[in-house]
Design an enzyme around this catalytic site. Sequence first.
Site, PDB file in Angstrom:
ATOM      1  N   CYS A 208     -52.259 -59.571 -90.239  1.00  0.00           N
ATOM      2  CA  CYS A 208     -52.266 -58.177 -89.796  1.00  0.00           C
ATOM      3  C   CYS A 208     -53.228 -58.023 -88.620  1.00  0.00           C
ATOM      4  CB  CYS A 208     -52.694 -57.275 -90.946  1.00  0.00           C
ATOM      5  SG  CYS A 208     -52.735 -55.535 -90.492  1.00  0.00           S
TER       6      CYS A 208
ATOM      7  N   CYS B 189     -59.529 -54.212 -91.012  1.00  0.00           N
ATOM      8  CA  CYS B 189     -60.126 -53.587 -92.207  1.00  0.00           C
ATOM      9  C   CYS B 189     -61.044 -54.609 -92.903  1.00  0.00           C
ATOM     10  CB  CYS B 189     -59.031 -53.114 -93.146  1.00  0.00           C
ATOM     11  SG  CYS B 189     -57.793 -52.091 -92.298  1.00  0.00           S
TER      12      CYS B 189
ATOM     13  N   CYS C 137     -60.175 -56.487 -96.258  1.00  0.00           N
ATOM     14  CA  CYS C 137     -58.801 -56.922 -96.512  1.00  0.00           C
ATOM     15  C   CYS C 137     -58.575 -58.407 -96.253  1.00  0.00           C
ATOM     16  CB  CYS C 137     -57.843 -56.096 -95.665  1.00  0.00           C
ATOM     17  SG  CYS C 137     -56.120 -56.534 -95.981  1.00  0.00           S
TER      18      CYS C 137
ATOM     19  N   CYS D 135     -43.728 -49.738-105.111  1.00  0.00           N
ATOM     20  CA  CYS D 135     -44.543 -49.508-103.921  1.00  0.00           C
ATOM     21  C   CYS D 135     -44.488 -50.773-103.081  1.00  0.00           C
ATOM     22  CB  CYS D 135     -45.986 -49.213-104.318  1.00  0.00           C
ATOM     23  SG  CYS D 135     -46.123 -47.871-105.510  1.00  0.00           S
TER      24      CYS D 135
ATOM     25  N   CYS E 270     -41.840 -46.147-102.645  1.00  0.00           N
ATOM     26  CA  CYS E 270     -43.041 -45.837-101.865  1.00  0.00           C
ATOM     27  C   CYS E 270     -43.254 -46.977-100.879  1.00  0.00           C
ATOM     28  CB  CYS E 270     -44.256 -45.720-102.778  1.00  0.00           C
ATOM     29  SG  CYS E 270     -45.796 -45.427-101.874  1.00  0.00           S
TER      30      CYS E 270
ATOM     31  N   CYS F 193     -49.180 -40.463-100.665  1.00  0.00           N
ATOM     32  CA  CYS F 193     -50.060 -41.248-101.537  1.00  0.00           C
ATOM     33  C   CYS F 193     -51.257 -41.627-100.679  1.00  0.00           C
ATOM     34  CB  CYS F 193     -49.319 -42.491-102.036  1.00  0.00           C
ATOM     35  SG  CYS F 193     -50.368 -43.605-103.001  1.00  0.00           S
TER      36      CYS F 193
ATOM     37  N   ARG G 196     -54.577 -42.697-109.431  1.00  0.00           N
ATOM     38  CA  ARG G 196     -54.239 -44.066-109.838  1.00  0.00           C
ATOM     39  C   ARG G 196     -55.462 -44.966-109.869  1.00  0.00           C
ATOM     40  NH1 ARG G 196     -50.343 -45.856-106.234  1.00  0.00           N
ATOM     41  NH2 ARG G 196     -48.992 -44.503-107.402  1.00  0.00           N
TER      42      ARG G 196
HETATM   43  S1  SF4 Z   1     -55.625 -52.937 -95.133  1.00  0.00           S
HETATM   44 FE1  SF4 Z   1     -55.145 -55.071 -94.517  1.00  0.00          FE
HETATM   45  S2  SF4 Z   1     -52.934 -55.081 -94.284  1.00  0.00           S
HETATM   46 FE2  SF4 Z   1     -53.563 -52.932 -94.248  1.00  0.00          FE
HETATM   47  S3  SF4 Z   1     -53.883 -52.434 -92.110  1.00  0.00           S
HETATM   48 FE3  SF4 Z   1     -55.884 -53.100 -92.886  1.00  0.00          FE
HETATM   49  S4  SF4 Z   1     -55.944 -55.313 -92.444  1.00  0.00           S
HETATM   50 FE4  SF4 Z   1     -53.805 -54.679 -92.261  1.00  0.00          FE
END
Ligand code: SF4
Length: 325
Positions: A54, A58, A61, A98, A129, A189, A261
Amino acid sequence: MSEPETRWRREQIDELFDLPLPELLYRAQEAQRRHFDPGQVQACSLLSIKTGACSEDCAYCAQSAHHRTGLEREGLLDVATVRAAAHQARQAGATRLCMGAAWRGPGEADLDTLIAMVQAVKAEGLEACLSAGVLAEGQAERLAEAGLDYFNHNLDTSASHYDQVVSTRSYEERLETLERIRQAGMRVCSGGIVGLGESRADRVEMLETLANQPVQPQSVPINQLIPIPGTPLEDAEPVDPFEMVRTIAAARIAMPGSYVRLAAGRERMSDELQALCFAAGANSIFLGDRLLTTDNADEDHDRQLLARLGMGLEPREHACAELEP
Ligand code: SF4
Protein backbone atom coordinates in the site's frame (compact mmCIF):
# COMPACT_ATOMS: atom_id res chain seq x y z
CA MET A 1 -32.40 7.24 14.02
CA SER A 2 -28.65 7.65 13.93
CA GLU A 3 -28.66 11.41 13.73
CA PRO A 4 -26.89 12.66 16.83
CA GLU A 5 -29.36 12.74 19.74
CA THR A 6 -27.46 15.73 20.96
CA ARG A 7 -24.34 17.55 19.94
CA TRP A 8 -21.57 16.18 22.07
CA ARG A 9 -19.16 18.58 23.68
CA ARG A 10 -15.65 17.38 24.33
CA GLU A 11 -16.00 17.99 28.07
CA GLN A 12 -19.05 15.74 28.21
CA ILE A 13 -17.16 12.84 26.67
CA ASP A 14 -14.21 13.57 28.90
CA GLU A 15 -16.50 13.37 31.92
CA LEU A 16 -17.70 9.96 30.78
CA PHE A 17 -14.13 8.68 30.71
CA ASP A 18 -13.65 9.99 34.26
CA LEU A 19 -16.64 8.17 35.75
CA PRO A 20 -16.13 5.28 38.14
CA LEU A 21 -16.11 2.22 35.90
CA PRO A 22 -19.34 0.68 37.33
CA GLU A 23 -21.19 3.96 36.70
CA LEU A 24 -19.79 4.20 33.17
CA LEU A 25 -20.83 0.62 32.44
CA TYR A 26 -24.30 1.28 33.86
CA ARG A 27 -24.80 4.28 31.58
CA ALA A 28 -23.44 2.39 28.58
CA GLN A 29 -25.83 -0.49 29.24
CA GLU A 30 -28.75 1.90 29.55
CA ALA A 31 -27.83 3.44 26.19
CA GLN A 32 -27.46 0.06 24.56
CA ARG A 33 -30.83 -1.19 25.74
CA ARG A 34 -32.57 1.74 24.12
CA HIS A 35 -31.56 0.41 20.69
CA PHE A 36 -30.33 -3.15 20.91
CA ASP A 37 -30.85 -6.53 22.50
CA PRO A 38 -27.92 -6.75 24.94
CA GLY A 39 -27.78 -10.51 24.48
CA GLN A 40 -26.94 -10.30 20.80
CA VAL A 41 -23.74 -9.60 18.96
CA GLN A 42 -23.55 -8.81 15.27
CA ALA A 43 -21.13 -11.03 13.35
CA CYS A 44 -19.16 -9.75 10.39
CA SER A 45 -16.53 -11.53 8.37
CA LEU A 46 -13.40 -9.89 7.10
CA LEU A 47 -11.72 -10.66 3.80
CA SER A 48 -8.60 -9.04 2.44
CA ILE A 49 -9.26 -8.57 -1.27
CA LYS A 50 -5.94 -6.89 -1.99
CA THR A 51 -3.06 -7.33 0.39
CA GLY A 52 0.11 -5.34 1.02
CA ALA A 53 2.21 -2.91 -1.05
CA CYS A 54 0.00 0.00 0.00
CA SER A 55 1.29 3.45 -0.93
CA GLU A 56 0.05 4.98 2.34
CA ASP A 57 2.27 5.19 5.41
CA CYS A 58 -0.10 4.43 8.31
CA ALA A 59 2.32 3.84 11.17
CA TYR A 60 0.45 0.85 12.59
CA CYS A 61 -0.10 -1.06 9.39
CA ALA A 62 1.64 -4.22 8.20
CA GLN A 63 0.46 -3.55 4.66
CA SER A 64 2.21 -0.24 4.07
CA ALA A 65 4.96 -0.34 1.45
CA HIS A 66 6.80 2.17 3.66
CA HIS A 67 7.46 -0.44 6.34
CA ARG A 68 9.44 -3.68 6.21
CA THR A 69 7.06 -6.16 7.74
CA GLY A 70 7.74 -9.15 5.51
CA LEU A 71 4.09 -9.36 4.56
CA GLU A 72 3.43 -11.27 1.38
CA ARG A 73 1.62 -9.07 -1.10
CA GLU A 74 -1.30 -10.25 -3.16
CA GLY A 75 -3.07 -8.58 -6.07
CA LEU A 76 -6.79 -7.97 -6.25
CA LEU A 77 -8.70 -11.23 -5.72
CA ASP A 78 -10.98 -12.46 -8.44
CA VAL A 79 -14.72 -12.20 -8.05
CA ALA A 80 -15.29 -15.97 -7.81
CA THR A 81 -12.97 -16.17 -4.78
CA VAL A 82 -14.88 -13.38 -3.09
CA ARG A 83 -18.17 -15.08 -3.79
CA ALA A 84 -16.89 -18.34 -2.31
CA ALA A 85 -15.70 -16.48 0.79
CA ALA A 86 -19.10 -14.81 1.12
CA HIS A 87 -20.81 -18.19 0.91
CA GLN A 88 -18.59 -19.62 3.65
CA ALA A 89 -19.05 -16.55 5.82
CA ARG A 90 -22.80 -16.86 5.61
CA GLN A 91 -22.64 -20.54 6.48
CA ALA A 92 -20.61 -19.58 9.53
CA GLY A 93 -23.29 -17.17 10.72
CA ALA A 94 -21.93 -13.84 9.53
CA THR A 95 -24.41 -11.23 8.33
CA ARG A 96 -21.92 -9.03 6.53
CA LEU A 97 -18.76 -9.50 4.52
CA CYS A 98 -16.28 -6.69 4.95
CA MET A 99 -13.78 -6.50 2.11
CA GLY A 100 -10.52 -4.68 2.68
CA ALA A 101 -8.23 -3.42 -0.07
CA ALA A 102 -4.77 -2.07 0.80
CA TRP A 103 -4.35 0.97 -1.37
CA ARG A 104 -4.81 4.72 -1.26
CA GLY A 105 -8.09 4.47 -3.11
CA PRO A 106 -9.58 2.56 -6.01
CA GLY A 107 -8.43 3.38 -9.53
CA GLU A 108 -11.11 3.54 -12.18
CA ALA A 109 -10.09 0.14 -13.57
CA ASP A 110 -10.47 -1.47 -10.13
CA LEU A 111 -13.87 0.01 -9.57
CA ASP A 112 -15.58 -2.34 -12.04
CA THR A 113 -14.08 -5.32 -10.22
CA LEU A 114 -15.16 -3.93 -6.84
CA ILE A 115 -18.67 -3.48 -8.16
CA ALA A 116 -18.75 -7.10 -9.34
CA MET A 117 -17.52 -8.19 -5.90
CA VAL A 118 -20.24 -6.23 -4.16
CA GLN A 119 -22.85 -7.82 -6.40
CA ALA A 120 -21.42 -11.29 -5.68
CA VAL A 121 -21.58 -10.73 -1.90
CA LYS A 122 -25.16 -9.47 -2.14
CA ALA A 123 -26.11 -12.47 -4.26
CA GLU A 124 -24.99 -14.68 -1.36
CA GLY A 125 -27.46 -12.90 0.92
CA LEU A 126 -24.96 -10.92 2.95
CA GLU A 127 -24.59 -7.25 3.58
CA ALA A 128 -21.55 -5.89 1.79
CA CYS A 129 -18.97 -3.55 3.26
CA LEU A 130 -15.88 -2.26 1.55
CA SER A 131 -12.81 -0.66 3.02
CA ALA A 132 -10.92 0.72 0.06
CA GLY A 133 -9.38 4.00 1.05
CA VAL A 134 -10.20 7.46 -0.14
CA LEU A 135 -13.04 7.73 -2.63
CA ALA A 136 -12.84 10.08 -5.60
CA GLU A 137 -15.80 12.06 -6.86
CA GLY A 138 -18.47 9.79 -8.33
CA GLN A 139 -17.04 6.52 -7.01
CA ALA A 140 -19.28 6.35 -3.96
CA GLU A 141 -22.38 6.69 -6.14
CA ARG A 142 -21.31 3.82 -8.37
CA LEU A 143 -20.65 1.57 -5.39
CA ALA A 144 -23.98 2.51 -3.84
CA GLU A 145 -25.78 1.71 -7.09
CA ALA A 146 -24.14 -1.72 -7.04
CA GLY A 147 -25.77 -2.32 -3.66
CA LEU A 148 -22.88 -1.66 -1.31
CA ASP A 149 -24.39 -1.28 2.15
CA TYR A 150 -21.43 0.08 4.11
CA PHE A 151 -18.17 1.76 3.31
CA ASN A 152 -15.51 1.60 6.00
CA HIS A 153 -13.17 4.49 6.46
CA ASN A 154 -11.70 4.86 9.92
CA LEU A 155 -10.60 8.15 11.40
CA ASP A 156 -7.94 6.13 13.25
CA THR A 157 -7.33 8.76 15.92
CA SER A 158 -7.96 12.41 16.76
CA ALA A 159 -7.25 15.23 14.31
CA SER A 160 -4.66 16.45 16.83
CA HIS A 161 -2.71 13.19 16.92
CA TYR A 162 -3.22 12.27 13.28
CA ASP A 163 0.09 13.61 11.95
CA GLN A 164 1.90 11.21 14.28
CA VAL A 165 0.20 8.31 12.55
CA VAL A 166 -0.28 9.07 8.85
CA SER A 167 1.36 11.60 6.55
CA THR A 168 0.18 10.50 3.11
CA ARG A 169 -3.47 11.47 3.49
CA SER A 170 -5.02 14.21 5.53
CA TYR A 171 -7.72 14.11 8.17
CA GLU A 172 -9.73 16.41 5.94
CA GLU A 173 -9.59 13.87 3.10
CA ARG A 174 -10.90 11.28 5.51
CA LEU A 175 -13.81 13.44 6.56
CA GLU A 176 -14.55 14.20 2.89
CA THR A 177 -14.69 10.48 2.15
CA LEU A 178 -17.16 10.01 5.01
CA GLU A 179 -19.29 12.76 3.51
CA ARG A 180 -19.15 11.14 0.05
CA ILE A 181 -20.31 7.84 1.54
CA ARG A 182 -23.24 9.55 3.27
CA GLN A 183 -24.16 11.60 0.23
CA ALA A 184 -24.28 8.45 -1.89
CA GLY A 185 -26.78 6.97 0.58
CA MET A 186 -24.51 4.30 2.02
CA ARG A 187 -23.97 3.60 5.69
CA VAL A 188 -20.73 4.64 7.27
CA CYS A 189 -18.42 2.36 9.19
CA SER A 190 -15.83 4.50 10.93
CA GLY A 191 -13.90 4.19 14.14
CA GLY A 192 -10.38 4.17 15.38
CA ILE A 193 -7.52 2.49 17.12
CA VAL A 194 -6.57 2.59 20.78
CA GLY A 195 -2.84 2.41 21.44
CA LEU A 196 -1.30 4.61 18.74
CA GLY A 197 0.60 6.61 21.34
CA GLU A 198 -2.37 8.92 21.72
CA SER A 199 -3.51 10.43 25.00
CA ARG A 200 -6.91 10.04 26.57
CA ALA A 201 -7.66 13.54 25.29
CA ASP A 202 -7.09 12.23 21.76
CA ARG A 203 -9.48 9.36 22.33
CA VAL A 204 -12.05 11.83 23.61
CA GLU A 205 -11.49 14.10 20.61
CA MET A 206 -11.85 11.23 18.15
CA LEU A 207 -15.16 10.15 19.71
CA GLU A 208 -16.33 13.75 19.65
CA THR A 209 -15.61 13.93 15.91
CA LEU A 210 -17.38 10.64 15.22
CA ALA A 211 -20.39 11.42 17.40
CA ASN A 212 -20.89 14.85 15.84
CA GLN A 213 -20.92 13.70 12.22
CA PRO A 214 -24.10 14.92 10.48
CA VAL A 215 -25.32 11.33 10.73
CA GLN A 216 -23.53 9.19 13.26
CA PRO A 217 -21.61 6.28 11.72
CA GLN A 218 -23.91 3.28 11.85
CA SER A 219 -20.91 1.09 12.61
CA VAL A 220 -18.04 2.12 14.87
CA PRO A 221 -15.08 -0.26 15.08
CA ILE A 222 -12.85 0.26 18.08
CA ASN A 223 -9.56 -1.49 17.51
CA GLN A 224 -6.74 -2.19 19.90
CA LEU A 225 -3.33 -1.76 18.32
CA ILE A 226 -1.50 -4.97 17.57
CA PRO A 227 2.10 -3.78 17.34
CA ILE A 228 3.60 -5.21 14.15
CA PRO A 229 7.37 -5.69 13.97
CA GLY A 230 8.78 -3.47 11.25
CA THR A 231 6.21 -0.71 11.69
CA PRO A 232 7.00 2.59 13.44
CA LEU A 233 4.62 1.56 16.22
CA GLU A 234 6.21 -1.82 16.88
CA ASP A 235 7.27 -0.69 20.36
CA ALA A 236 4.17 1.31 21.21
CA GLU A 237 3.31 1.30 24.90
CA PRO A 238 0.35 -0.96 25.53
CA VAL A 239 -2.74 0.86 26.76
CA ASP A 240 -4.40 -0.20 30.00
CA PRO A 241 -7.15 -2.66 28.97
CA PHE A 242 -9.65 -0.70 31.10
CA GLU A 243 -9.00 2.29 28.86
CA MET A 244 -10.19 0.17 25.94
CA VAL A 245 -13.31 -0.67 27.97
CA ARG A 246 -13.86 3.01 28.74
CA THR A 247 -13.44 3.96 25.08
CA ILE A 248 -16.05 1.40 24.06
CA ALA A 249 -18.44 2.55 26.79
CA ALA A 250 -18.04 6.22 25.84
CA ALA A 251 -18.59 5.34 22.17
CA ARG A 252 -21.74 3.43 23.13
CA ILE A 253 -23.14 6.34 25.13
CA ALA A 254 -22.23 9.00 22.55
CA MET A 255 -23.49 6.89 19.61
CA PRO A 256 -26.23 4.77 21.18
CA GLY A 257 -27.81 3.61 17.92
CA SER A 258 -24.54 2.51 16.31
CA TYR A 259 -23.06 -0.93 16.26
CA VAL A 260 -19.83 -0.65 18.25
CA ARG A 261 -17.43 -3.29 17.03
CA LEU A 262 -14.77 -4.87 19.14
CA ALA A 263 -12.45 -5.30 16.19
CA ALA A 264 -8.69 -5.85 15.88
CA GLY A 265 -6.93 -6.95 19.03
CA ARG A 266 -9.81 -9.05 20.31
CA GLU A 267 -7.90 -12.27 19.76
CA ARG A 268 -5.30 -11.09 22.27
CA MET A 269 -7.88 -10.31 24.92
CA SER A 270 -8.86 -12.71 27.66
CA ASP A 271 -12.40 -14.02 27.64
CA GLU A 272 -13.04 -11.91 30.74
CA LEU A 273 -11.89 -8.69 29.06
CA GLN A 274 -14.03 -9.42 26.01
CA ALA A 275 -17.01 -9.97 28.32
CA LEU A 276 -16.32 -6.61 29.94
CA CYS A 277 -16.20 -4.98 26.49
CA PHE A 278 -19.61 -6.50 25.69
CA ALA A 279 -20.91 -5.17 29.00
CA ALA A 280 -19.52 -1.77 28.00
CA GLY A 281 -21.66 -1.82 24.88
CA ALA A 282 -19.65 -3.55 22.17
CA ASN A 283 -22.17 -5.46 20.09
CA SER A 284 -20.35 -6.44 16.95
CA ILE A 285 -17.37 -8.67 16.24
CA PHE A 286 -15.45 -10.10 13.35
CA LEU A 287 -15.78 -13.83 13.34
CA GLY A 288 -12.37 -15.50 13.43
CA ASP A 289 -10.81 -16.56 10.15
CA ARG A 290 -11.16 -20.10 11.23
CA LEU A 291 -14.84 -19.86 10.64
CA LEU A 292 -14.17 -19.19 6.99
CA THR A 293 -12.53 -22.57 6.65
CA THR A 294 -14.23 -24.78 9.18
CA ASP A 295 -17.60 -26.40 8.85
CA ASN A 296 -17.82 -27.09 12.53
CA ALA A 297 -18.88 -23.79 14.00
CA ASP A 298 -19.81 -25.43 17.32
CA GLU A 299 -16.17 -25.70 18.18
CA ASP A 300 -15.39 -22.12 17.45
CA HIS A 301 -14.10 -20.25 20.43
CA ASP A 302 -16.22 -17.18 19.73
CA ARG A 303 -19.40 -19.19 19.81
CA GLN A 304 -18.31 -20.98 22.94
CA LEU A 305 -17.54 -17.69 24.64
CA LEU A 306 -20.88 -16.20 23.64
CA ALA A 307 -22.64 -19.33 24.89
CA ARG A 308 -20.81 -19.11 28.22
CA LEU A 309 -22.00 -15.52 28.46
CA GLY A 310 -25.58 -16.49 27.59
CA MET A 311 -25.29 -14.42 24.44
CA GLY A 312 -25.67 -15.23 20.77
CA LEU A 313 -25.12 -13.94 17.28
CA GLU A 314 -27.64 -11.47 15.95
CA PRO A 315 -29.79 -13.14 13.32
CA ARG A 316 -29.74 -11.85 9.75
CA GLU A 317 -33.20 -10.39 10.11
CA HIS A 318 -32.70 -7.88 12.84
CA ALA A 319 -35.21 -5.31 13.89
CA CYS A 320 -32.90 -2.40 14.35
CA ALA A 321 -34.62 0.65 13.04
CA GLU A 322 -31.50 2.46 11.95
CA LEU A 323 -30.71 -0.34 9.58
CA GLU A 324 -34.02 -0.11 7.82
CA PRO A 325 -33.75 1.45 4.38
S1 SF4 B 1 -4.20 1.18 6.94
FE1 SF4 B 1 -2.64 0.02 5.77
S2 SF4 B 1 -3.73 -0.69 3.97
FE2 SF4 B 1 -4.96 0.97 4.84
S3 SF4 B 1 -4.29 2.82 3.82
FE3 SF4 B 1 -3.03 2.65 5.67
S4 SF4 B 1 -1.19 1.54 5.00
FE4 SF4 B 1 -2.74 1.24 3.41
